[in-house]
Design an enzyme around this catalytic site. Structure first.
Site, PDB file in Angstrom:
ATOM      1  N   ALA A 225      -4.404  -2.005  10.386  1.00  0.00           N
ATOM      2  CA  ALA A 225      -4.993  -2.952  11.319  1.00  0.00           C
ATOM      3  C   ALA A 225      -6.357  -2.459  11.802  1.00  0.00           C
ATOM      4  O   ALA A 225      -7.369  -2.699  11.146  1.00  0.00           O
ATOM      5  CB  ALA A 225      -4.034  -3.186  12.488  1.00  0.00           C
ATOM      6  N   ARG A 226      -6.369  -1.786  12.922  1.00  0.00           N
ATOM      7  CA  ARG A 226      -7.576  -1.168  13.468  1.00  0.00           C
ATOM      8  C   ARG A 226      -7.187   0.157  14.099  1.00  0.00           C
ATOM      9  O   ARG A 226      -6.131   0.270  14.732  1.00  0.00           O
ATOM     10  CB  ARG A 226      -8.247  -2.076  14.506  1.00  0.00           C
ATOM     11  CG  ARG A 226      -8.957  -3.286  13.916  1.00  0.00           C
ATOM     12  CD  ARG A 226     -10.188  -2.882  13.125  1.00  0.00           C
ATOM     13  NE  ARG A 226     -10.978  -4.024  12.688  1.00  0.00           N
ATOM     14  CZ  ARG A 226     -10.874  -4.586  11.492  1.00  0.00           C
ATOM     15  NH1 ARG A 226      -9.988  -4.106  10.621  1.00  0.00           N
ATOM     16  NH2 ARG A 226     -11.656  -5.597  11.164  1.00  0.00           N
ATOM     17  N   ASP A 250      -5.041   3.902   7.185  1.00  0.00           N
ATOM     18  CA  ASP A 250      -6.195   3.356   6.470  1.00  0.00           C
ATOM     19  C   ASP A 250      -7.356   3.073   7.412  1.00  0.00           C
ATOM     20  O   ASP A 250      -8.460   2.805   6.958  1.00  0.00           O
ATOM     21  CB  ASP A 250      -5.790   2.073   5.741  1.00  0.00           C
ATOM     22  CG  ASP A 250      -6.867   1.540   4.828  1.00  0.00           C
ATOM     23  OD1 ASP A 250      -7.370   2.310   3.989  1.00  0.00           O
ATOM     24  OD2 ASP A 250      -7.232   0.349   4.954  1.00  0.00           O
ATOM     25  N   GLU A 255     -15.010   5.715  12.054  1.00  0.00           N
ATOM     26  CA  GLU A 255     -15.068   5.606  10.592  1.00  0.00           C
ATOM     27  C   GLU A 255     -16.508   5.773  10.126  1.00  0.00           C
ATOM     28  O   GLU A 255     -17.417   5.193  10.725  1.00  0.00           O
ATOM     29  CB  GLU A 255     -14.509   4.254  10.140  1.00  0.00           C
ATOM     30  CG  GLU A 255     -13.026   4.090  10.455  1.00  0.00           C
ATOM     31  CD  GLU A 255     -12.461   2.758   9.968  1.00  0.00           C
ATOM     32  OE1 GLU A 255     -13.203   1.963   9.347  1.00  0.00           O
ATOM     33  OE2 GLU A 255     -11.269   2.507  10.217  1.00  0.00           O
ATOM     34  N   HIS A 274     -10.269   2.999   4.702  1.00  0.00           N
ATOM     35  CA  HIS A 274     -10.344   1.586   5.082  1.00  0.00           C
ATOM     36  C   HIS A 274     -10.514   0.700   3.843  1.00  0.00           C
ATOM     37  O   HIS A 274     -11.498  -0.033   3.687  1.00  0.00           O
ATOM     38  CB  HIS A 274     -11.499   1.340   6.059  1.00  0.00           C
ATOM     39  CG  HIS A 274     -11.306   0.112   6.877  1.00  0.00           C
ATOM     40  ND1 HIS A 274     -11.647   0.032   8.211  1.00  0.00           N
ATOM     41  CD2 HIS A 274     -10.785  -1.106   6.566  1.00  0.00           C
ATOM     42  CE1 HIS A 274     -11.366  -1.176   8.677  1.00  0.00           C
ATOM     43  NE2 HIS A 274     -10.847  -1.880   7.685  1.00  0.00           N
ATOM     44  N   SER A 276      -7.429  -0.828   2.258  1.00  0.00           N
ATOM     45  CA  SER A 276      -6.120  -1.381   1.920  1.00  0.00           C
ATOM     46  C   SER A 276      -6.191  -2.795   1.352  1.00  0.00           C
ATOM     47  O   SER A 276      -5.326  -3.194   0.572  1.00  0.00           O
ATOM     48  CB  SER A 276      -5.213  -1.377   3.154  1.00  0.00           C
ATOM     49  OG  SER A 276      -5.768  -2.142   4.208  1.00  0.00           O
TER      50      SER A 276
END
Length: 319
Positions: A225-226, A250, A255, A274, A276
Site C-alpha cells: 500500500a504505502r 514493497d 523511498e 515499490h 509490486s
C-alpha cells in the site's frame, strides 16, 4: 493544451498520439511554465510534489490524471479546495499486485528466503515447510486491489477476511469485513496481514506497536500500500525481536529505502523497490487508459475513475 510531467517524453508519445490535443512536456523544474494556459495535466511522474510549488501557474487547469492507484503524494489543501477534477489509474494494478501478494505468501510459507541463504552457503538443509491451503489472510483495504488480492488468495486455498471503514457481515470476496478500528482485535486471527488500503489520515500509522503485538508470533506482514501506514520503528522491533514471523515490504516511508536502513537486514524480511504492480507493458496500459479518458474529456463526456479529493480515493469502492 495538456501538460505532461515526465522524465522521458518518448515513452509516452505512441500511447498519446491518438489524442487530438496539443501536448507540452516538462520535468519537475519546468512544470510552472508548462501548466500556464494548460487545461489538463498528466502527472506521469506520479510521486512528484512539484505541483504544490507550481500551483500559482495553474491558471486554466481543469483536470489532472495520476497514472497510479494512490494520489496521496499529489493532494494538498489548495488543490482539494479547487474545482480541478482528479482521476487515477484504478484497475490497472489490481491483478499484478494480487499476483505479487500470492507470491509473497507462497515464498513465506515455503521458506524461500532461507532456501536461498542455504544455497549461497552450499548447505544441504532439509526442512518441512507450510501449506498455504487453509492459511488465513486478513486484507486491509476493500477497494479494487484488495478485492483482487482476496479473490486470488481464496482461489489458492486461503481463508480470507477484509478490514475496511465499515463492517460487513457477508461479502462476496472477503466473506466478512471488520472495521480497521478493530484491527488490534482482528489480527490475531490471521497468518498473513496484507495492507492494501490508500494512505489517508485514518490509515497513517494504522499498523502500530499495538497491532504488531496482537499478531501471531509466526504471522507474516505484506505491505503493498504505502509505507506510512506502518510504524516502521515498531515493525523493526517486532522483526528484530522475532515477535512476528516476517514481512514482505514493497513500500516505505522514505523511498528509495536508504542503504543504511536496518530494515534491509531485519530477520525474515523481504524488500522490493515499490514494484509490486509494475509488470511488463504496464506503462503502455497506463498511457492507453489516459488516452481513453482524454478523448472523453475532449468530447465533454464524463471521466472515469474520478477521485473524491476529500477522501483521497475513487468513491464507490469500500476501503
Amino acid at each position: 493544451m495538456i501538460a505532461v510531467l515526465c522524465e522521458h517524453e518518448t515513452d509516452l508519445v505512441p500511447g498519446l498520439s491518438c489524442v487530438d490535443a496539443e501536448f507540452r512536456y516538462c520535468d519537475a523544474d519546468g512544470l510552472g511554465p508548462a501548466i500556464e494556459g494548460a487545461r489538463a495535466l498528466l502527472l506521469w511522474d506520479y510521486f512528484s510534489t512539484a505541483l504544490r510549488e507550481a500551483w500559482a501557474h495553474a491558471d486554466a487547469l481543469e483536470w489532472i490524471h495520476v497514472p497510479a492507484a494512490g494520489v496521496d503524494k499529489l493532494l494538498f489543501d489548495r488543490l482539494r479546495e479547487s474545482d480541478v477534477v482528479i482521476t487515477n489509474a484504478r484497475g490497472v494494478f489490481d491483478r499484478p499486485i494480487a499476483e505479487y501478494v500470492l507470491g509473497a505468501v507462497l515464498a513465506h510459507a515455503k521458506g524461500s528466503q532461507a532456501s536461498l541463504d542455504f544455497q549461497r552457503r552450499h548447505e544441504w538443509r532439509y526442512r518441512e515447510t507450510r501449506s498455504i491451503a487453509g492459511a488465513k489472510a486478513l486484507v486491509v483495504g476493500t477497494g479494487g486491489i484488495g478485492r483482487e488480492i482476496a479473490r486470488l488468495l481464496r482461489a489458492a486455498g486461503l481463508s480470507v477476511r477484509g478490514a475496511g471503514r465499515v463492517a460487513v457481515a457477508e461479502d462476496p470476496d472477503f466473506g466478512a469485513v471488520v472495521t480497521t478500528d478493530d484491527l488490534v482485535s482482528a489480527v490475531g486471527w490471521c497468518d498473513h496481514l496484507v495492507l492494501a488500503a490508500p494512505l489517508t489520515p485514518a490509515t497513517r500509522g494504522l499498523v502500530d506497536a499495538a497491532v504488531l503485538k496482537a499478531m501471531k508470533p509466526d504471522a507474516h506482514l505484506v505491505n503493498i500500500a504505502r509505507g506510512p501506514i506502518v510504524d516502521e520503528a515498531a515493525l523493526l522491533s517486532a522483526l528484530t525481536e522475532q515477535r512476528i514471523g516476517g514481512a514482505t515490504l514493497d513500500v516505505f516511508s522514505t523511498e528509495p529505502l536508504p542503504a543504511e536502513h536496518p530494515l534491509w537486514d531485519a530477520p525474515g524480511t523481504v524488500i522490493t523497490a515499490h514494484m509490486s504492480g509494475d509488470v511488463v507493458g504496464f506503462r503502455e496500459t497506463l498511457a492507453d487508459q489516459f488516452a481513453d479518458n482524454a478523448r472523453r474529456w475532449l468530447a465533454g463526456q464524463p471521466l472515469v475513475n474520478v477521485v473524491d479529493k476529500a477522501l483521497g480515493y475513487v468513491p464507490g469502492e469500500r476501503t
